[in-house]
Design an enzyme around this catalytic site. Structure first.
Site, short mmCIF file in Angstrom:
data_model
loop_
_atom_site.label_atom_id
_atom_site.label_comp_id
_atom_site.label_asym_id
_atom_site.label_seq_id
_atom_site.Cartn_x
_atom_site.Cartn_y
_atom_site.Cartn_z
N ARG A 122 0.82 -1.23 0.00
CA ARG A 122 0.00 0.00 0.00
C ARG A 122 0.84 1.27 0.00
O ARG A 122 0.39 2.34 0.42
CB ARG A 122 -0.98 0.01 1.17
CG ARG A 122 -1.94 -1.17 1.10
CD ARG A 122 -3.10 -1.02 2.06
NE ARG A 122 -4.01 -2.13 1.86
CZ ARG A 122 -3.86 -3.34 2.38
NH1 ARG A 122 -2.83 -3.58 3.17
NH2 ARG A 122 -4.71 -4.29 2.12
N LYS A 144 3.90 11.08 -12.10
CA LYS A 144 3.07 10.19 -12.92
C LYS A 144 3.78 8.86 -13.02
O LYS A 144 4.95 8.80 -13.43
CB LYS A 144 2.89 10.76 -14.34
CG LYS A 144 1.73 11.68 -14.50
CD LYS A 144 1.50 11.94 -15.99
CE LYS A 144 0.45 12.99 -16.21
NZ LYS A 144 0.31 13.33 -17.65
N GLU A 186 11.55 17.04 -25.87
CA GLU A 186 10.82 17.48 -24.66
C GLU A 186 11.40 18.80 -24.13
O GLU A 186 10.67 19.63 -23.59
CB GLU A 186 10.89 16.39 -23.57
CG GLU A 186 10.32 15.03 -23.97
CD GLU A 186 8.79 14.96 -23.99
OE1 GLU A 186 8.12 15.94 -23.59
OE2 GLU A 186 8.28 13.91 -24.42
N LYS A 228 8.78 22.26 -15.05
CA LYS A 228 7.85 21.15 -14.75
C LYS A 228 7.36 21.26 -13.31
O LYS A 228 6.17 21.07 -13.03
CB LYS A 228 8.51 19.79 -15.00
CG LYS A 228 7.55 18.66 -14.70
CD LYS A 228 7.55 17.52 -15.66
CE LYS A 228 6.38 16.59 -15.36
NZ LYS A 228 6.47 15.31 -16.03
N GLU A 238 -3.32 16.80 -12.97
CA GLU A 238 -3.77 17.12 -14.33
C GLU A 238 -5.26 17.45 -14.44
O GLU A 238 -5.99 16.92 -15.29
CB GLU A 238 -3.40 15.97 -15.29
CG GLU A 238 -3.31 16.47 -16.73
CD GLU A 238 -2.66 15.48 -17.68
OE1 GLU A 238 -1.52 15.06 -17.38
OE2 GLU A 238 -3.26 15.16 -18.69
N ARG A 242 -1.73 21.30 -16.10
CA ARG A 242 -0.71 20.28 -16.44
C ARG A 242 -0.89 19.74 -17.86
O ARG A 242 0.04 19.21 -18.46
CB ARG A 242 -0.76 19.13 -15.40
CG ARG A 242 0.37 18.13 -15.58
CD ARG A 242 0.57 17.24 -14.38
NE ARG A 242 1.63 16.27 -14.63
CZ ARG A 242 2.21 15.53 -13.70
NH1 ARG A 242 1.84 15.64 -12.44
NH2 ARG A 242 3.16 14.67 -14.01
N ASN A 246 1.26 18.28 -22.51
CA ASN A 246 0.96 17.33 -23.59
C ASN A 246 1.12 17.96 -24.97
O ASN A 246 0.74 17.36 -25.98
CB ASN A 246 -0.47 16.78 -23.44
CG ASN A 246 -0.60 15.96 -22.17
OD1 ASN A 246 0.37 15.37 -21.70
ND2 ASN A 246 -1.79 15.94 -21.59
N HIS A 249 1.91 15.92 -28.05
CA HIS A 249 1.66 14.52 -27.71
C HIS A 249 0.38 13.97 -28.34
O HIS A 249 0.22 12.76 -28.41
CB HIS A 249 1.62 14.33 -26.19
CG HIS A 249 2.97 14.40 -25.55
ND1 HIS A 249 3.77 15.54 -25.62
CD2 HIS A 249 3.70 13.49 -24.85
CE1 HIS A 249 4.91 15.30 -24.97
NE2 HIS A 249 4.90 14.08 -24.50
N HIS A 253 1.47 10.89 -30.05
CA HIS A 253 1.11 9.54 -29.58
C HIS A 253 0.54 8.70 -30.70
O HIS A 253 0.83 7.50 -30.81
CB HIS A 253 0.06 9.64 -28.45
CG HIS A 253 0.67 9.79 -27.10
ND1 HIS A 253 0.02 10.39 -26.06
CD2 HIS A 253 1.87 9.39 -26.61
CE1 HIS A 253 0.80 10.38 -24.98
NE2 HIS A 253 1.93 9.78 -25.30
N HIS A 265 9.70 7.76 -28.56
CA HIS A 265 8.64 8.66 -28.09
C HIS A 265 8.93 10.13 -28.43
O HIS A 265 8.10 10.81 -29.03
CB HIS A 265 8.48 8.46 -26.57
CG HIS A 265 7.56 9.42 -25.92
ND1 HIS A 265 6.19 9.32 -26.00
CD2 HIS A 265 7.81 10.53 -25.17
CE1 HIS A 265 5.64 10.32 -25.33
NE2 HIS A 265 6.60 11.06 -24.81
#
Ligand code: NAD
Ligand code: GLY
Length: 360
Positions: A122, A144, A186, A228, A238, A242, A246, A249, A253, A265
Site C-alpha cells: 500500500r 506520474k 521534450e 515542470k 492534471e 498540467r 501534452n 503529444h 502519440h 517517443h
C-alpha cells in the site's frame, strides 16, 4: 557545478539534485536523508550493466543495505506482469514498509518503479535516478507512474511522488544519439509552451547542448525541471494546467502508435509539435513565422518533422479518435499562440488534420 530544484507539494515536497558524477554521492545523501533502512534498486538489464555497480558501490560505502533487481529493457516490459514479478521478488526477499525503491534508468524504469512503490504494501517510498535525457527533464519529475495494457499506453497507474530525484548528467555520455534527440524534443517543448527566453537559449546554444557541455546541460536540465515543478505545483493531478505538458503529444502519440511503437517517443513528439504548430496557424492562433521557427529549431537538432510516408494516415486518425475514450469524449490539442504560450482546444477540423499530416 551543481543545482537543486525544489518541487513544492507541501509535506510531499522533494528536491531534484543535478550534478556531475552524482551517482557516486547518492549513498551519502540518502544516508543523511534517512528515508529507509534498506533499498531495492530497480533497473533495466542494460542500465544495470552500465551503472548498477557504481550506484551499489555508492550505497555500500555509505553503509546502506541494498539489492539490485533487474527486468528486460524496453517499453515491452512496461506491463502489469513485470509489476507482479517485481512485487514477488520484493516479498520473497523480505522487503517491507520501511524499505525504499530506487529507480535507476529511463522513463520505463521510473514509471514501473514509481507504480510498484505506490502499490507495494500500500505504498513505500521511492527515489528516482533518471538516466535518459527524457527521464531527467520530464518523466522522473511530477509523480506520474504506471504501465501499459493492451488497450493503451499508461492506462493503469497512480500519481505518486518520489522522495528525491538524483540527476547525474554524466550518464548522458552513453546515451544513443536518437535517445538524446528524443529528450531534446521534450526540452524544446518547455520553451514553446511557457518560456520564450529558454526557447531562444536553445536556439543559440545548439552546439554546446548537442556536445553535452557540462554547464550548459546542467542549465538546460535545471530549467526544464523548474518549469515542470512550476506546472506540477499548481496542478499535480492534471485537472487543468498540467495538460499543457501534452503539447506535441496528441498527434505524437498517434504517430508513435502507428509506428508500432518503433519510433522513439520524443521523435514522435517532435512530429507532433510541428503538426500542432501548423494546426495553430490554420486555426488563426499562431503566425506562420512562429510556426516555422518552431519547426526549424526541431530540425536544427536533427529531428524530422514529417510523418514518415509509409505510416498509414487512416491508422493515425483512428489512434487520435481512440484518445476520445481516454479524454472525456473529445480530442484535445495543445496549440501554441506564440512562442512561450499555448491554448487548449478541441476545435480542430479533420481537413486541417489531414493537411498537417502531409505537411501542407
Ligand atoms: P527507456 O527507459 O526505455 O530508455 C530508453 C533506452 O535507453 C533503453 O533501452 C535503456 O536501456 C537505455 N538507456 C537508459 N539510460 C541510458 C544511458 N544512460 N546510456 C545508455 N543507454 C541508456 O525510455 P525513455 O525514453 O527514457 O522513457 C520513455 C518512457 O517514459 C515511456 O514509457 C513513456 O510513457 C514514459 N514517460 C513517462 C512520463 C511521466 O511523466 N511519467 C513522461 C514522459 C514519458
Ligand atoms: N509528461 C507529462 C506530465 O508529466 O504531465
Amino acid at each position: 557545478m551543481s543545482t537543486v530544484v525544489n518541487v513544492g507539494l507541501g509535506e510531499r515536497s522533494y528536491p531534484i539534485l543535478i550534478k556531475k558524477n552524482l551517482i557516486a554521492g547518492i549513498g551519502l545523501d540518502l544516508q543523511q536523508r534517512n528515508i529507509a533502512k534498506r533499498y531495492g534498486v530497480i533497473s533495466d538489464d542494460y542500465v544495470a550493466e552500465l551503472y548498477g555497480d557504481k550506484l551499489m558501490a555508492s550505497l555500500r560505502q555509505a553503509g546502506i543495505e541494498a539489492e539490485l533487481i533487474t527486468f528486460p529493457r524496453g517499453e515491452a516490459s512496461k506491463h502489469l506482469e513485470t509489476i507482479a514479478a517485481l512485487a514477488s521478488t520484493l516479498a520473497n526477499r523480505g522487503f517491507d514498509r520501511k524499505d525504499c525503491l530506487i529507480a535507476l534508468g529511463g522513463g520505463v524504469t521510473g514509471d514501473i518503479t514509481g507504480f510498484l512503490a505506490g502499490i507495494y504494501m500500500r505504498g513505500i517510498p521511492f527515489v528516482q535516478v533518471p538516466t535518459t535525457l527524457l527521464a531527467q527533464v520530464d518523466s522522473s519529475v511530477g509523480g506520474k507512474t504506471g504501465v501499459d495494457i493492451p488497450q493503451g499506453k499508461n492506462l493503469v497507474g497512480v500519481f505518486y511522488q518520489p522522495k528525491a530525484v538524483y540527476i547525474d548528467i554524466d550518464v548522458l555520455q552513453t546515451l544513443p544519439h536518437a535517445e538524446l534527440q528524443g529528450g531534446l524534443a521534450e526540452v524544446i517543448k518547455y520553451g514553446v509552451i511557457v518560456d520564450k527566453e529558454f526557447f531562444e537559449y536553445i536556439e543559440k546554444n545548439r552546439q554546446d547542448i548537442l556536445s553535452l557541455k557540462d554547464d550548459v546541460i546542467i542549465k538546460v536540465v535545471a530549467r526544464c525541471c523548474e518549469l515542470k515543478a512550476w506546472v506540477v505545483e499548481q496542478d499535480e493531478c492534471e485537472g487543468g494546467l498540467r495538460r499543457i505538458l501534452n503539447f506535441g503529444h496528441t498527434i505524437g502519440h498517434a504517430v508513435e502508435a502507428a509506428s508500432g511503437f518503433k519510433l522513439i517517443h520524443g521523435l514522435a513528439v517532435a512530429i507532433g509539435m510541428r503538426t500542432a504548430a501548423d494546426l495553430a496557424v490554420k486555426g488563426g492562433h499562431l503566425t506562420a513565422e512562429e510556426s516555422s521557427r518552431i519547426s526549424t529549431l526541431i530540425q536544427d537538432y536533427g529531428m524530422s518533422v514529417q510523418v514518415p510516408p509509409e505510416y498509414n494516415r487512416q491508422k493515425i486518425k483512428e489512434y487520435l479518435q481512440a484518445d476520445k475514450k481516454t479524454v472525456g469524449g473529445r480530442v484535445f490539442f495543445v496549440l501554441p499562440t506564440a512562442i512561450g504560450a499555448v491554448t487548449i482546444t478541441d476545435q480542430v477540423g479533420e481537413k486541417d488534420i489531414d493537411s498537417v499530416l502531409e505537411n501542407s
